[in-house]
Write an enzyme that holds these catalytic residues in place. Structure first.
Site, PDB file in Angstrom:
ATOM      1  N   ASP A  74     -80.043  32.031 122.696  1.00 42.11           N
ATOM      2  CA  ASP A  74     -79.050  31.029 122.694  1.00 42.11           C
ATOM      3  C   ASP A  74     -77.760  32.475 122.299  1.00 42.11           C
ATOM      4  OD1 ASP A  74     -79.314  27.979 123.264  1.00 42.11           O
ATOM      5  OD2 ASP A  74     -81.171  29.411 122.081  1.00 42.11           O
ATOM      6  N   GLU A  97     -71.250  26.843 123.118  1.00 48.36           N
ATOM      7  CA  GLU A  97     -72.370  25.294 121.896  1.00 48.36           C
ATOM      8  C   GLU A  97     -72.374  25.767 120.580  1.00 48.36           C
ATOM      9  OE1 GLU A  97     -76.157  23.468 122.437  1.00 48.36           O
ATOM     10  OE2 GLU A  97     -75.597  24.682 124.206  1.00 48.36           O
ATOM     11  N   THR A 145     -82.828  24.812 126.251  1.00 44.35           N
ATOM     12  CA  THR A 145     -83.526  25.386 124.893  1.00 44.35           C
ATOM     13  C   THR A 145     -84.857  25.192 124.647  1.00 44.35           C
ATOM     14  OG1 THR A 145     -81.377  26.008 124.052  1.00 44.35           O
ATOM     15  CG2 THR A 145     -83.483  26.295 123.078  1.00 44.35           C
ATOM     16  N   LYS A 247     -80.360  19.950 136.353  1.00 43.81           N
ATOM     17  CA  LYS A 247     -80.525  18.702 137.658  1.00 43.81           C
ATOM     18  C   LYS A 247     -79.719  18.599 138.943  1.00 43.81           C
ATOM     19  CE  LYS A 247     -82.001  16.401 133.780  1.00 43.81           C
ATOM     20  NZ  LYS A 247     -81.886  17.225 132.388  1.00 43.81           N
ATOM     21  N   ASP A 270     -72.404  21.440 128.622  1.00 44.23           N
ATOM     22  CA  ASP A 270     -73.023  20.945 129.856  1.00 44.23           C
ATOM     23  C   ASP A 270     -73.002  20.484 131.474  1.00 44.23           C
ATOM     24  OD1 ASP A 270     -75.303  21.184 127.698  1.00 44.23           O
ATOM     25  OD2 ASP A 270     -75.239  18.823 126.936  1.00 44.23           O
TER      26      ASP A 270
END
Length: 331
Positions: A74, A97, A145, A247, A270
């Site tokens: 990350d 993020e 993650t 998704k 996201d």
């Protein structure tokens, strides 16, 4: 969360990188050049993600709890993407993020290339006059993650979303481990990209069979509200997986017909890239009330009213969201 903007000191976490002068050209347009650069940055990110995993030390840190993790991947990927884009487009506002300290970024993390294939595309007329300072880039360096730490590698994506006037207009999704179960000879990883009024590329668009209602939803952030909303839709099947990017890929590849997340857990980084890619092929992504998301640089980061998305028949799913769920999730 980190905001890197080299023309405005909007965060204490600023990537301090010497900015070379880049000549402006009439063609290709700024947006096309930025998407081409984001594509290359995402490809570099995938290499970093795989290298961290193969190195064996994930450097896991709990942020707010066991379901909200940060890894070395990350951190390194966010540094790589944000620094690379800031070097080439110094007036962008880039929102990542992770909360990271202000520090020099190693040259080895930079990716200054551009996708030559994307550069061949003509910019849609409505975006040809955009200036750097009018764009906001939302970066999720490692979406999924928790799944990454658990070895569910096909759930993992890298997300780079581009917004203009508060609207998601372009996005890049990289799957570092696409095809990872297909054998040693398989090509590992892929990058999907899209721009409104151009389309989305890097995959084969498919739809769920007519009459079938397959819901994709959260794997690790479920709740009574989420389950009540799904039950009201009365789906034929429910798929529980990690990652918003993952998704949306399920929607555009015909594995699911709707993405339902009646919870405030999702953030703008996201949804920005996935939304742009879904909208570019005729789908729709909103909050649970049907309200569009805003991606201005000063907007709150939490999608507090959940997420609802579908490639087709969005109104069918929206009409079945219970009023009790809507009342519980305030925009």
């Amino acid at each position: 969360m980190l905001i890197a903007s080299l023309h405005l000191l909007r965060s204490s976490s600023l990537y301090r990188i010497p900015c070379a002068a880049f000549a402006m050209s009439a063609s290709p347009a700024l947006l096309i050049r930025l998407v081409a650069s984001a594509y290359s940055a995402a490809e570099k990110a995938a290499i970093i993600v795989r290298n961290v995993m193969s190195g064996g030390d994930l450097g896991i840190v709990e942020k707010t709890g066991a379901n909200d993790l940060q890894t070395k991947a990350d951190r390194l990927v966010q540094q790589s993407i944000c620094a690379s884009l800031a070097r080439k487009f110094p007036k962008l506002t880039i929102i990542g993020e992770e909360e990271l300290p202000s520090e020099e970024v190693e040259e080895g993390l930079l990716e200054l290339g551009q996708s030559e294939e994307i550069l061949k595309y003509t910019c849609p007329t409505q975006y040809t006059g955009i200036k750097e300072e009018e764009l906001v880039v939302w970066v999720d360096p490692l979406d999924g993650t928790k799944e990454y730490t658990e070895g569910l590698l096909d759930h993992v994506t890298v997300l780079i979303g581009i917004a203009y006037e508060g609207k998601a207009i372009a996005g890049v999704i990289n799957q570092p481990y696409y095809n990872y179960q297909a054998g040693n000879d398989a090509v590992l990883g892929r990058t999907i990209w899209g721009v409104l009024s151009i389309g989305s590329f890097g995959f084969e668009l498919k739809e769920v069979s007519d009459g079938k209602h397959i819901i994709t939803t959260t794997r690790s952030h479920s709740s009574k509200l989420v389950n009540d909303c799904i039950a009201a839709i009365n789906p034929d099947k429910v798929i529980r997986v990690g990652g918003a990017g993952n998704k949306i890929i399920q929607l555009i590849e015909g594995q699911a017909s709707a993405y339902v997340f009646a919870s405030p857990g999702c953030k703008k980084w996201d949804t920005c890239a996935p939304e742009a890619i879904l909208h570019a092929v005729g789908g729709k992504l909103t909050d649970i009330h049907g309200n569009p998301f805003e991606y201005h640089k000063d907007v709150k980061h939490m999608n507090s009213a959940g997420v609802l998305a579908a490639l087709r028949n969005f109104n069918y799913y929206s009409s079945r969201v219970p009023e009790s769920v809507k009342k519980a999730l305030v925009p």
